[in-house]
Write an enzyme that holds these catalytic residues in place. Structure first.
Site, PDB file in Angstrom:
ATOM      1  N   GLN A 101     -30.900  32.165   3.455  1.00 32.02           N
ATOM      2  CA  GLN A 101     -30.899  32.158   1.990  1.00 32.02           C
ATOM      3  C   GLN A 101     -32.240  32.656   1.466  1.00 32.02           C
ATOM      4  OE1 GLN A 101     -28.756  28.225   0.662  1.00 32.02           O
ATOM      5  NE2 GLN A 101     -29.586  27.954   2.706  1.00 32.02           N
ATOM      6  N   ASP A 104     -37.384  36.588   1.795  1.00 32.99           N
ATOM      7  CA  ASP A 104     -38.733  37.024   2.193  1.00 32.99           C
ATOM      8  C   ASP A 104     -38.786  37.931   3.421  1.00 32.99           C
ATOM      9  OD1 ASP A 104     -38.316  35.188   4.333  1.00 32.99           O
ATOM     10  OD2 ASP A 104     -39.325  33.575   3.243  1.00 32.99           O
ATOM     11  N   HIS A 119     -28.847  36.041   0.102  1.00 33.10           N
ATOM     12  CA  HIS A 119     -29.242  36.208  -1.301  1.00 33.10           C
ATOM     13  C   HIS A 119     -30.050  37.483  -1.534  1.00 33.10           C
ATOM     14  CE1 HIS A 119     -28.700  31.590  -1.755  1.00 33.10           C
ATOM     15  NE2 HIS A 119     -27.565  32.239  -1.721  1.00 33.10           N
ATOM     16  N   CYS A 130     -27.986  54.330 -11.586  1.00 33.25           N
ATOM     17  CA  CYS A 130     -27.629  55.434 -10.679  1.00 33.25           C
ATOM     18  C   CYS A 130     -27.547  54.982  -9.228  1.00 33.25           C
ATOM     19  CB  CYS A 130     -28.615  56.598 -10.822  1.00 33.25           C
ATOM     20  SG  CYS A 130     -30.230  56.301 -10.057  1.00 33.25           S
ATOM     21  N   SER A 220     -31.827  22.538   1.391  1.00 38.42           N
ATOM     22  CA  SER A 220     -31.246  21.378   0.707  1.00 38.42           C
ATOM     23  C   SER A 220     -29.730  21.558   0.547  1.00 38.42           C
ATOM     24  CB  SER A 220     -31.878  21.217  -0.676  1.00 38.42           C
ATOM     25  OG  SER A 220     -31.497  22.306  -1.504  1.00 38.42           O
TER      26      SER A 220
END
Ligand code: APR
Ligand code: ZN
Length: 282
Positions: A101, A104, A119, A130, A220
């Site tokens: 998730q 980074d 994500h 475009c 979590s």
């Protein structure tokens, strides 16, 4: 001196095909703090919403201004021992897929190849008009040229590359437009209110169906898009194991919940497993 065998090490020895779902807790030791604390309480300012970003110039100004300051914190973060241990387990053939998730890219930078960025990824920017794609760093340089008055601003790393900037400062931010068509640029991430592309979810589900166990590390599970894989695993009869320092939404679904720092628990088990497999003391 030998360590007592942890339940997690026993499980690593027991199952051959793992899907691992990771969250912000995994990057905490890379200096990127989490979204929520151990009780599940949101720690940040109000997150940007997908619809607002597309519809309101002021929201885009807020996003890009804060991101101009916040991006270097994520860009310069380094993978930690958990990322490296997961890459090693993939090498040893134990991991079918990491569903992360996190935006980074630290799993990939640690050497993991089988990763789905559920994500999205902060290091890419897409044009909504475009479809052109850019390296985030290229857009950073563009933003810096447009906003020279922000040179020298720094901020603590945040999981979504955000930073605090007051409304007065935000009002003077110049937003970067698509270099090809002048259209609206958006980071290649799923904002609140946005949806994870269907084929991405399907790829995760496919891996889950052929796996033997689901391990959640440092999440979590408050957000449905990650939580759904825990529900799915249980529906498939696949055991669910969670290592998280704090409560999760799937605690009552878990076959084993270890409420502890993944840096200690998971790392010790992964190292002991690697040592037994390779005979090398890592
Ligand atoms: N080991 C284990 N758990 C840890 C560690 C650690 N070293 N450090 C922190 N944690 C725990 C926190 O206590 C918290 O329970 O990791 C969890 C992180 O949870 P969140 O901050 O909610 O992160 P995550 O579950 O990844 O968030 C999901 O929410 O805002 C959205 O899109 C965003 O991807 C994000 C999603
Ligand atoms: Zn464009």
């Amino acid at each position: 001196m030998s360590r007592p065998t942890s339940p997690l090490l026993t499980l690593l020895n027991h199952h051959d095909r793992w899907v691992v779902l990771t969250g912000a807790g995994i990057s905490a030791r890379s200096g990127i703090p989490t979204y929520r604390d151990a009780k599940g309480t949101w720690l940040r300012t109000e997150p940007i919403q997908h619809g607002e970003f597309l519809q309101q110039e002021a929201k885009r100004q807020r996003y890009w201004g804060r991101s101009l300051i916040g991006w270097p914190g994520v860009r310069d973060a380094q993978p930690n021992d958990i990322h490296h241990a997961l890459a090693d387990l993939e090498q040893q053939g134990l991991i079918d897929l990491i569903i992360t998730q996190n935006v980074d890219r630290l799993h990939q930078r640690a050497g993991s190849n089988k990763v789905i960025d559920l994500h999205g990824r902060l290091d890419r920017v897409l044009c909504r008009d475009c479809g052109a794609g850019y390296e985030r760093e290229e857009i950073q340089q563009h933003l810096q040229r447009l906003n020279p008055h922000y040179a020298g601003f720094t901020a603590q790393a945040r999981p979504d590359g955000d930073a605090d900037l007051d409304d007065h400062q935000v009002a003077s931010v110049k937003v970067a437009d698509c270099l090809a068509c002048g259209g609206v640029l958006m980071p290649d991430v799923v904002f609140f209110g946005g949806s994870v592309p269907r084929e991405r979810v399907e790829s995760c589900k496919r891996a889950l169906r052929s796996s033997e166990a689901l391990l959640v590390l440092g999440s979590s599970l408050q957000v449905y898009s990650g939580y759904r894989f825990c529900k799915e695993a249980k529906q498939l009869g696949i055991p669910l194991y969670i290592v998280n320092e704090g409560v999760t939404r799937a605690d009552d679904l878990a076959d084993l919940k270890i409420e502890h720092d993944a840096m200690e628990i998971f790392l010790a088990a992964a190292h002991d497993y690697a040592q037994a497999v390779t005979g090398i003391n890592v």
